[in-house]
Design a protein around this motif. Structure first.
Motif, PDB file in Angstrom:
ATOM      1  N   ARG A 189       0.862  -1.184   0.000  1.00  0.00           N
ATOM      2  CA  ARG A 189       0.000   0.000   0.000  1.00  0.00           C
ATOM      3  C   ARG A 189       0.896   1.231   0.000  1.00  0.00           C
ATOM      4  O   ARG A 189       1.929   1.255   0.663  1.00  0.00           O
ATOM      5  N   PRO A 218      -3.652   0.407  -3.111  1.00  0.00           N
ATOM      6  CA  PRO A 218      -2.903  -0.793  -3.501  1.00  0.00           C
ATOM      7  C   PRO A 218      -1.783  -0.475  -4.490  1.00  0.00           C
ATOM      8  O   PRO A 218      -1.917   0.405  -5.341  1.00  0.00           O
ATOM      9  N   ASP A 274      -0.789  -4.505  -8.305  1.00  0.00           N
ATOM     10  CA  ASP A 274      -1.854  -5.502  -8.407  1.00  0.00           C
ATOM     11  C   ASP A 274      -1.400  -6.689  -9.251  1.00  0.00           C
ATOM     12  O   ASP A 274      -1.111  -6.537 -10.432  1.00  0.00           O
ATOM     13  N   GLY A 319      -4.603 -10.791   4.600  1.00  0.00           N
ATOM     14  CA  GLY A 319      -5.796 -10.098   5.057  1.00  0.00           C
ATOM     15  C   GLY A 319      -6.719  -9.539   3.994  1.00  0.00           C
ATOM     16  O   GLY A 319      -7.898  -9.319   4.251  1.00  0.00           O
ATOM     17  N   GLU A 320      -6.202  -9.275   2.804  1.00  0.00           N
ATOM     18  CA  GLU A 320      -7.022  -8.765   1.708  1.00  0.00           C
ATOM     19  C   GLU A 320      -6.664  -9.558   0.449  1.00  0.00           C
ATOM     20  O   GLU A 320      -5.498  -9.937   0.265  1.00  0.00           O
ATOM     21  N   PRO A 321      -7.626  -9.809  -0.416  1.00  0.00           N
ATOM     22  CA  PRO A 321      -7.397 -10.736  -1.526  1.00  0.00           C
ATOM     23  C   PRO A 321      -6.321 -10.317  -2.527  1.00  0.00           C
ATOM     24  O   PRO A 321      -5.742 -11.172  -3.190  1.00  0.00           O
ATOM     25  N   ASP A 322      -6.026  -9.017  -2.655  1.00  0.00           N
ATOM     26  CA  ASP A 322      -5.020  -8.585  -3.625  1.00  0.00           C
ATOM     27  C   ASP A 322      -3.592  -8.703  -3.109  1.00  0.00           C
ATOM     28  O   ASP A 322      -2.642  -8.597  -3.867  1.00  0.00           O
TER      29      ASP A 322
END
Length: 122
Positions: A22, A28, A31, A105-108
């Motif tokens: 981040r 983000p 990616d 913690g986050e899909p990306d």
């Protein structure tokens, strides 16, 4: 009996929670690009250390969590670390634990880096 001391070393231990891909505004970075995410994680570690009065030189240990780790990812890991090191002007070689995980913690997110540093106090 009092004995004078000729020097005292004071240190603080900084434990940085997982740094992820981040930017400073929370957007983000990279990616789907593993090397770009590794680079951003290392840059974020350096920023967080500076915020507590330290630098990457103070890092005693890194823990790197990689989604779906396989040895084929090693060149991309090295590429991301190398790019961050070049930007920061640092030697990135530190004791490291690399752990493969199913997800973060986050899909990306493809990678997360934790750091422990020992910062000498003036």
């Amino acid at each position: 009996m009092f004995r004078p001391r000729h020097g005292t070393a004071l240190h603080s231990i900084a434990r940085l929670s997982g740094q992820v891909a981040r930017d400073a505004d929370g957007r983000p970075v990279g990616d789907g690009d593993f090397a770009a995410q590794v680079e951003q994680c290392y840059l974020n570690v350096a920023t967080a250390l500076a915020g507590v009065g330290g630098s990457f030189d103070d890092v005693a240990k890194l823990t790197v969590y990689v989604v779906d780790w396989s040895p084929e990812k090693m060149p991309l890991l090295g590429e991301g670390v190398g790019r961050a090191a070049a930007k920061l002007g640092i030697d990135p070689v530190k004791p490291i634990t690399l752990l493969g995980v199913a997800a973060l913690g986050e899909p990306d997110l493809l990678v997360e880096v934790e750091a422990t540093a020992v910062i000498e106090q003036p």
